[in-house]
Scaffold this motif. Structure first.
Motif, PDB file in Angstrom:
ATOM      1  N   VAL B  53      16.641  10.197  39.348  1.00 31.78           N
ATOM      2  CA  VAL B  53      16.205  11.107  38.283  1.00 31.78           C
ATOM      3  C   VAL B  53      16.615  10.552  36.920  1.00 31.78           C
ATOM      4  CG1 VAL B  53      16.570  13.373  37.222  1.00 31.78           C
ATOM      5  CG2 VAL B  53      16.215  13.199  39.686  1.00 31.78           C
ATOM      6  N   MET B  54      17.848  10.045  36.856  1.00 29.58           N
ATOM      7  CA  MET B  54      18.342   9.573  35.572  1.00 29.58           C
ATOM      8  C   MET B  54      17.627   8.307  35.118  1.00 29.58           C
ATOM      9  SD  MET B  54      22.295  10.675  35.804  1.00 29.58           S
ATOM     10  CE  MET B  54      22.569  10.725  34.061  1.00 29.58           C
ATOM     11  N   PRO B  58      12.843  13.087  33.671  1.00 26.25           N
ATOM     12  CA  PRO B  58      12.815  14.449  34.197  1.00 26.25           C
ATOM     13  C   PRO B  58      11.553  14.821  34.950  1.00 26.25           C
ATOM     14  CG  PRO B  58      12.480  14.420  31.832  1.00 26.25           C
ATOM     15  CD  PRO B  58      12.815  13.019  32.229  1.00 26.25           C
ATOM     16  N   THR B  59      10.529  13.985  34.900  1.00 27.58           N
ATOM     17  CA  THR B  59       9.292  14.373  35.578  1.00 27.58           C
ATOM     18  C   THR B  59       9.161  13.717  36.962  1.00 27.58           C
ATOM     19  OG1 THR B  59       8.147  12.591  34.446  1.00 27.58           O
ATOM     20  CG2 THR B  59       8.026  14.759  33.440  1.00 27.58           C
ATOM     21  N   VAL B  77      12.140  20.817  41.590  1.00 26.90           N
ATOM     22  CA  VAL B  77      12.427  19.493  41.022  1.00 26.90           C
ATOM     23  C   VAL B  77      12.933  19.631  39.591  1.00 26.90           C
ATOM     24  CG1 VAL B  77      11.460  17.268  40.362  1.00 26.90           C
ATOM     25  CG2 VAL B  77      10.749  18.354  42.503  1.00 26.90           C
ATOM     26  N   MET B  78      12.217  20.456  38.816  1.00 25.91           N
ATOM     27  CA  MET B  78      12.617  20.643  37.425  1.00 25.91           C
ATOM     28  C   MET B  78      13.993  21.303  37.359  1.00 25.91           C
ATOM     29  SD  MET B  78      11.810  19.832  34.485  1.00 25.91           S
ATOM     30  CE  MET B  78      10.077  19.349  34.500  1.00 25.91           C
ATOM     31  N   GLN B  80      16.351  21.014  39.516  1.00 31.39           N
ATOM     32  CA  GLN B  80      17.346  19.984  39.831  1.00 31.39           C
ATOM     33  C   GLN B  80      17.610  19.107  38.616  1.00 31.39           C
ATOM     34  OE1 GLN B  80      16.092  17.698  43.170  1.00 31.39           O
ATOM     35  NE2 GLN B  80      16.798  19.181  44.676  1.00 31.39           N
ATOM     36  N   ASN B  81      16.514  18.712  37.977  1.00 29.69           N
ATOM     37  CA  ASN B  81      16.665  17.856  36.801  1.00 29.69           C
ATOM     38  C   ASN B  81      17.507  18.539  35.734  1.00 29.69           C
ATOM     39  OD1 ASN B  81      15.061  15.910  37.950  1.00 29.69           O
ATOM     40  ND2 ASN B  81      13.184  16.640  36.965  1.00 29.69           N
ATOM     41  N   ASN B  82      17.193  19.798  35.506  1.00 30.15           N
ATOM     42  CA  ASN B  82      17.935  20.532  34.496  1.00 30.15           C
ATOM     43  C   ASN B  82      19.397  20.674  34.887  1.00 30.15           C
ATOM     44  OD1 ASN B  82      15.791  20.830  32.786  1.00 30.15           O
ATOM     45  ND2 ASN B  82      15.176  22.818  33.590  1.00 30.15           N
ATOM     46  N   TYR B  85      21.117  17.508  34.258  1.00 31.34           N
ATOM     47  CA  TYR B  85      21.382  17.306  32.840  1.00 31.34           C
ATOM     48  C   TYR B  85      22.528  18.195  32.360  1.00 31.34           C
ATOM     49  CZ  TYR B  85      21.022  16.665  27.888  1.00 31.34           C
ATOM     50  OH  TYR B  85      21.333  16.373  26.582  1.00 31.34           O
ATOM     51  N   TYR B 162      13.149  10.457  28.888  1.00 30.31           N
ATOM     52  CA  TYR B 162      14.316  11.236  29.300  1.00 30.31           C
ATOM     53  C   TYR B 162      15.071  11.754  28.075  1.00 30.31           C
ATOM     54  CZ  TYR B 162      18.646  12.388  31.747  1.00 30.31           C
ATOM     55  OH  TYR B 162      19.732  13.046  32.236  1.00 30.31           O
TER      56      TYR B 162
END
Lengths: 200, 200
Positions: B53-54, B58-59, B77-78, B80-82, B85, B162
């Motif tokens: 992800v990193m 984020p997509t 997914v979003m 998780q990304n958030n 972060y 990102y």
């Protein structure tokens, strides 16, 4: 590393102060408006006009010709501009040839590219630049904030156009410089002492 | 000035080397992939996924969920990304709180903005970056020049996306940094010694 330092700078960012202090710190020559004076002598154009062209870019339409022996082509203004740039170019090269020096503006980073100078670009946020302008502005300048901001943007736009026209490069684009320095809130005196070590 | 230094860097520009050497020179902590490992532990997501992800922004659509207690929203997914972060943000703040340090990448310049870190951005021309990549690449990487150039551009594009997504700022834009350093043809060892003086 040789001691040739070129400085590009946003208006109001303190680039001139950086340059002056750096030349003091390194004990080398400093060139800025002196160059204009010398070019004016060589091209036999009035100093004020050369200043005007250099500040307003190559498309300035103000054909006040003073030169006597100067060749006038089909487009005299453009010819003058090109002549000024050619002379500037030769002069900058001559200065860098003669001694170590700091040269502020004048597309010196591009003109001296074969000499591999240390190419600095000085910038700052709009707030810092406005504050710096206010401090150094003569008493008679009573710009509102909006006017001052516009003035700063205009000067940069002209510098950008001038640089782009004669170098084919983008003014302020990182890759054209070795070091880009943000002076917002910075202590320029301290900063210069460190930068000087890069060429010492 | 405190000794918190954040480093943004173009892929292949030597930003990691600058960071490592700078932390050695200053005798302070260095953080890079260690952060990812720690975040992975906290979010209970697989380390490899966090890494993915990193690196991919984020997509990224690769919902390999390992977490057991992790909350799954409408868009897992979003979410998780958030979450990654958020954890990264907290961790970076914690690290900077605990000791002086150099942090490479991870939008640390933005996350730590209240601490006024020295924000560096390291860049170089494509040729230098390709050369650096070739030198450090494992034996099995047999990119053609074209492939390597594309790879470098892709990594930067992801970093840019990102950074933009989480900070609302433009990655690599001069005003977001105190100093932008061009490492093309530079001696990073010498450079770092000088830069270190800015925080000493």
């Amino acid at each position: 590393m040789g001691k040739i330092i070129t400085i590009g700078r946003e208006f109001g960012s303190g680039g001139r102060e950086v340059g002056k202090r750096l030349s003091d710190e390194l004990g080398i020559a400093y060139y800025d408006n002196e160059i204009i004076t010398e070019i004016a002598k060589r091209t036999e154009l009035a100093e004020g006009y050369v200043q005007h062209v250099m500040e307003n870019g190559p498309t300035a339409l103000m054909p006040i010709t003073i030169g006597r022996t100067f060749y006038m082509g089909a487009d005299p203004v453009m010819e003058q501009n090109n002549a000024i740039y050619r002379e500037q170019s030769l002069l900058v090269q001559e200065l860098a040839e003669n001694s170590d020096c700091v040269i502020v503006g004048r597309s010196a980073d591009y003109i001296l590219r074969d000499k591999k100078p240390l190419r600095l670009f000085i910038y700052a946020d709009m707030e810092s630049r406005m504050e710096r302008c206010r401090k150094r502005a003569p008493e008679q300048e009573h710009f509102t904030d909006k006017e001052l901001r516009r003035h700063i943007q205009d000067v940069d736009k002209r510098r950008s156009k001038y640089y782009q026209f004669f170098t084919g490069q983008t003014w302020g684009e990182k890759l054209n410089y070795d070091l880009c320095i943000n002076t917002s809130g910075a202590n320029i005196e301290d900063l210069v002492k460190v930068i000087a070590k890069l060429v010492k």
